[in-house]
Every structure is written in C-alpha cells, then in structure tokens.
Design a protein around this motif. Structure first.
Motif, PDB file in Angstrom:
ATOM      1  N   PHE A  42       0.887  -1.175   0.000  1.00 38.23           N
ATOM      2  CA  PHE A  42       0.000   0.000   0.000  1.00 38.23           C
ATOM      3  C   PHE A  42       0.921   1.220   0.000  1.00 38.23           C
ATOM      4  CE2 PHE A  42      -4.474  -1.119   1.285  1.00 38.23           C
ATOM      5  CZ  PHE A  42      -4.348  -2.474   1.012  1.00 38.23           C
ATOM      6  N   LEU A  43       0.877   1.995  -1.056  1.00 34.43           N
ATOM      7  CA  LEU A  43       1.793   3.137  -1.173  1.00 34.43           C
ATOM      8  C   LEU A  43       1.076   4.423  -0.823  1.00 34.43           C
ATOM      9  CD1 LEU A  43       3.706   1.257  -2.634  1.00 34.43           C
ATOM     10  CD2 LEU A  43       3.953   2.946  -4.419  1.00 34.43           C
ATOM     11  N   PHE A  68       5.619   2.482  -9.597  1.00 31.86           N
ATOM     12  CA  PHE A  68       5.265   1.964  -8.263  1.00 31.86           C
ATOM     13  C   PHE A  68       3.747   2.006  -8.082  1.00 31.86           C
ATOM     14  CE2 PHE A  68       9.479   4.011  -6.697  1.00 31.86           C
ATOM     15  CZ  PHE A  68      10.199   2.949  -7.197  1.00 31.86           C
ATOM     16  N   ALA A  69       3.148   3.152  -8.467  1.00 35.73           N
ATOM     17  CA  ALA A  69       1.700   3.317  -8.283  1.00 35.73           C
ATOM     18  C   ALA A  69       0.939   2.240  -9.053  1.00 35.73           C
ATOM     19  CB  ALA A  69       1.272   4.709  -8.741  1.00 35.73           C
ATOM     20  N   LYS A 106      -1.180  14.266  -8.023  1.00 37.45           N
ATOM     21  CA  LYS A 106      -1.515  13.116  -7.179  1.00 37.45           C
ATOM     22  C   LYS A 106      -1.712  11.899  -8.071  1.00 37.45           C
ATOM     23  CE  LYS A 106      -3.247  13.313  -3.132  1.00 37.45           C
ATOM     24  NZ  LYS A 106      -3.926  13.776  -2.008  1.00 37.45           N
ATOM     25  N   LEU A 107      -1.126  10.769  -7.681  1.00 40.58           N
ATOM     26  CA  LEU A 107      -1.296   9.518  -8.424  1.00 40.58           C
ATOM     27  C   LEU A 107      -2.149   8.592  -7.583  1.00 40.58           C
ATOM     28  CD1 LEU A 107       2.383   8.737  -9.552  1.00 40.58           C
ATOM     29  CD2 LEU A 107       0.746  10.347 -10.529  1.00 40.58           C
ATOM     30  N   ARG A 108      -3.185   8.054  -8.207  1.00 40.10           N
ATOM     31  CA  ARG A 108      -4.036   7.083  -7.516  1.00 40.10           C
ATOM     32  C   ARG A 108      -4.181   5.859  -8.371  1.00 40.10           C
ATOM     33  NH1 ARG A 108      -7.864  10.882  -6.292  1.00 40.10           N
ATOM     34  NH2 ARG A 108      -7.554  11.557  -4.158  1.00 40.10           N
ATOM     35  N   LYS A 109      -4.169   4.696  -7.745  1.00 38.72           N
ATOM     36  CA  LYS A 109      -4.377   3.471  -8.522  1.00 38.72           C
ATOM     37  C   LYS A 109      -5.868   3.215  -8.619  1.00 38.72           C
ATOM     38  CE  LYS A 109      -3.239  -1.034  -9.513  1.00 38.72           C
ATOM     39  NZ  LYS A 109      -2.393  -2.149  -9.280  1.00 38.72           N
ATOM     40  N   GLU A 110      -6.358   3.017  -9.825  1.00 39.62           N
ATOM     41  CA  GLU A 110      -7.783   2.745 -10.027  1.00 39.62           C
ATOM     42  C   GLU A 110      -7.961   1.506 -10.888  1.00 39.62           C
ATOM     43  OE1 GLU A 110      -9.789   6.191 -11.503  1.00 39.62           O
ATOM     44  OE2 GLU A 110      -9.605   7.211  -9.556  1.00 39.62           O
ATOM     45  N   ILE A 111      -9.167   0.971 -10.860  1.00 40.75           N
ATOM     46  CA  ILE A 111      -9.453  -0.182 -11.725  1.00 40.75           C
ATOM     47  C   ILE A 111      -9.533   0.314 -13.173  1.00 40.75           C
ATOM     48  CG2 ILE A 111     -11.161  -2.002 -12.242  1.00 40.75           C
ATOM     49  CD1 ILE A 111     -10.544  -2.453  -9.418  1.00 40.75           C
TER      50      ILE A 111
END
Ligand SMILES: O=C(O)C1=C[C@@H](OP(=O)(O)O)[C@@H](O)[C@H](O)C1
Ligand SMILES: C=C(OP(=O)(O)O)C(=O)O
Length: 409
Positions: free
Chosen positions: A11-12, A224-225, A268-273
């Motif tokens: 979890f980053l 990484f994200a 901002k970087l967010r991981k999404e489906i």
C-alpha cells in the motif's frame, strides 16, 4: 552499496520530493556561460551530471573528465569548440563507447579544430577552441538529439548564427524542443520550418529561471503506483505545463490504472481499476527513450504481450540498456526478444519469484526502474544502488518515505 528492498504492505502512500530536471539544469548552465550578463538559476539540480558540469565550468582545467554524463560531454564539446583555449575532453569507459563523431563533424564544418585522441569518432577528444563563424550545415539526427541541442545552444553566439538541416529520423525530438524553449525564454528567437532550424546571431538576455522537477524521475513513481495494491502518492512540484517530453508518462500509465490529478502543489497519483484493460502494449519510444526501462516492470507483471519500438539509442546510453534489461528480466523469467535494431518484444508470459541480485551496469535507470520489481516479490536485492546519484541522489530516501523497507547489505 547493495540494498535489500521490500514493501511489506504494497500500500503506497506519501509525498515524493523529486529532483530538479538535469536536462533543463545543464542547458541553463551553458546558457549562463554564453550570456553576457549574469542571471540566477533557482532549484538547480543536485544530480551528479549537473554538479559535474557546474564544477567543470567554474574551473580552468585543461583536461576535463565528463565521467558518464552525456549532456555534459556533448554540450561542453560545442562550448569549448567556440571558446578560446585548449581542452582535452574525456569520460568514463562507457563514455568512450558513446559516439561523438556526428557532433565533431558538424563543428568541424563550422571551422572547429577537434581531433580524436583514441578511436576515430569516440571520446576522448582534443579541442583547440576559437571564435566560430557559423553558417548552414546538415546533421544526422537519428543517433542523439544531444548533438543538435549542443549546436543550438551555441548558435546565437556564432557570428553569423546557424542554419541546421536535420537529416534522418530524428531521435528524442522533445529534447530539441526543450532546448529551443529555454533559449527562447532567455531572449533567443528562432525559426523551425520543416527540417531546418535557423537561429540568427543574437545575445542571450538574462532572466531568473526556476528549474522544473524531473519528469523522468517521476516515471518510477508512476511505475510503483501501477504495481502496488493501492496507491496515493503526491509528486511535489510537477505540473501539466512542463517543457519535458517525458511528461508523456502521465498519459501512458493511465492505461495501467494510474489516475493523475493536478493540484497546486504537484500531482496526485491514484491506482484505479482500469475499465478497458489493455490486451497488448505497443508503443514507440523514439521521442522519450529514457522511459523504456520505466515500463518494463509493469508490462512484465501484467503479463501483456508488448512491442517497444524506438529503442535503437538505448544501446549507446549509460550501458547497452537492451542487453542489460534482457539479462536482468531473465532472472524473473521474462524473455525480451530483439525483433530488430529498433524494436524489442515481450510475449505473453508469467513473472517468477527470484532472489537473484539485480545488477545495475553503472546505469541509474536500471536501478530506479527495477526497484519496482520489489512490489512483485517478497524482496529484491539491488547491487551498486548508489548509481542513482547520476540523476536522483535522494531516490532511496523517497522510497523509504512511501513505505518501502530499504536495508543496506
Ligand atoms: O538532451 C537531453 O537532456 C537528453 C536527451 C536524450 O538523449 P538522446 O538525444 O541521446 O536520446 C536523453 O536520453 C538523455 O537522458 C537526456
Ligand atoms: C541517457 C541519459 O543521460 P545522458 O545521455 O545525459 O548521459 C539518461 O539520463 O538516461
């Protein structure tokens, strides 16, 4: 320094302080020397490539060692050719394998006195500098854009300016645009029509400039994200209006689920489906060759078939990056096939667990890109991890901040 790297939670979360762009910094240092009035550069990069150029320019040595810094070597070649004095310009063993002939031929056509001290076409070189007149010449743009940037930077200071005809499939074009944009900011007008860039003789005008954070360095955090189970990272200081071509990663990583939002203080970087997952990743990296390594881990981990084109120049960078990637990814069961000089292929394949140490080949980008593999394994080992100093001295500290466990071995 050998490191053991893991990310216990995958979890980053956190803030990343990116280095300033070494490409922008090195251009500005040369412009600063050519400008008759002084000006300030704020947020100058602390990367080894930039510190080195700054030190070299502040000393008056006859033998100059540009180590493994490509822009430093190429920009100094042009700068010394048009500045009175005698210099021997050399570099690391790898630098002696990186061709310089195209730039030397172009400068010789402009009247420069440069000779090879070893193999024809390669460093080290001896330069007897003199005032150069300038004029109209052609240059092969397919090997390195750095030769073109080097000539453009000195062009306004030549007595009749420069008209440069670009031949062949031009490599790394965004870096040429970056050079011209910075020159324009510092008072230079130019015309780029078709394949000809014309710069009349004219003075640089002083202006305080702030160096942007480095988008190439940012690419590793996109990786990484993409590979983490969950991520929310703030990359401080980045914005949409960058003059760096490597900002393309913001679009390309979207296909791997990294959503970017632009804030005042950075991105901002967010991981999404991903709604429509890729079935294949085919991309031409000719405009941004340094980004090839940044995409290898996510492509390998997602098991996607992929073709990376525009990889020709990777063979003459800090190491032969195609060869180095082939060897290192093999350790994780990933085969990289060379389709031809300019293309590599990864077939659909599964990543395997590996505890074999990762070698870095004196290449900062091997270390930074393959650090991502820690998110696909219990842990990885990276050897000679200090190579990151070339462009990103605080790389490992930033990883620590976003939850990686870094142990010196
Ligand atoms: O001008 C620059 O700052 C650079 C140009 C590119 O090199 P090539 O033009 O040799 O591809 C890039 O790979 C390098 O990291 C930096
Ligand atoms: C190729 C690189 O740099 P240079 O050519 O300036 O050594 C790089 O930073 O990846």
């Amino acid at each position: 320094m050998n490191l053991k790297i893991s990310h216990p939670t995958k979890f980053l979360f956190g803030k990343v302080e990116l280095p300033a762009s070494k490409s922008i910094s090195n251009r500005l240092l040369i412009i600063q020397r050519l400008c008759k009035q002084s000006f300030e550069i704020l947020n100058l990069s602390e990367a080894n490539d930039t510190r080195l150029l700054q030190d070299i320019l502040s000393e008056d040595r006859n033998v100059v060692d540009a180590q493994d810094a490509g822009t430093t070597f190429r920009f100094l070649t042009a700068y010394y050719a048009m500045t009175e004095g005698e210099k021997i310009l050399t570099g690391s063993e790898q630098m002696k394998k990186r061709p310089i002939g195209v730039l030397v031929d172009a400068l010789r056509e402009l009247g420069a006195d440069i000779s090879y001290m070893g193999e024809e076409g390669y460093p080290p070189i001896a330069i007897r500098g003199s005032k150069l007149k300038g004029g109209e010449i052609s240059i092969d743009g397919s090997i390195s854009s750095q030769y073109i940037s080097a000539l453009l930077l000195i062009a306004p200071s030549l007595s009749v300016g420069l008209s440069l005809h670009l031949k062949g499939k031009v490599a790394s074009t965004p870096y040429i645009k970056m050079t011209l944009k910075l020159m324009n900011k510092l008072g230079i007008s130019y015309l780029w029509k078709g394949n000809v860039i014309t710069i009349p003789s004219q003075p640089y005008k002083p202006l305080t400039v702030i160096v942007e954070p480095d988008w190439s360095a940012a690419s590793y955090f996109f990786s990484f994200a993409a590979l983490a189970s969950s991520s929310e990272l703030t990359l401080m200081g980045l914005n949409k209006e960058s003059i760096q071509g490597d900002r393309i990663v913001a679009n390309l990583f979207e296909q791997f689920g990294v959503k970017v939002s632009y804030l005042k203080k950075g991105i901002k970087l967010r991981k999404e489906i991903v709604e429509n997952p890729l079935l294949q990743f085919d991309n031409d990296f000719n405009d941004y060759p340094d980004m090839v390594q940044s995409f290898i881990p996510i492509v390998a981990a997602s098991g996607l078939p992929a073709v990376f084109s525009g990889v020709k120049s990777l063979r003459i960078k800090e190491t032969n990056r195609v060869e180095a990637l082939k060897i290192e990814m093999k350790k994780f069961g990933i085969e990289i096939i060379e389709l031809d000089e300019d293309r590599i292929e990864l077939k659909e394949q599964a990543l395997k667990e590996s505890k074999e140490p990762i070698a870095t080949y004196n290449d900062h980008r091997m270390a930074m890109s393959l650090a991502s593999m820690a998110l696909t394994q219990d842990y990885i080992e990276i050897h000679n991890a200090e190579v990151v100093n070339k462009s990103f001295p605080n790389f490992w500290e930033n990883l620590d901040r976003i939850g990686f466990k870094i142990e010196e071995m």
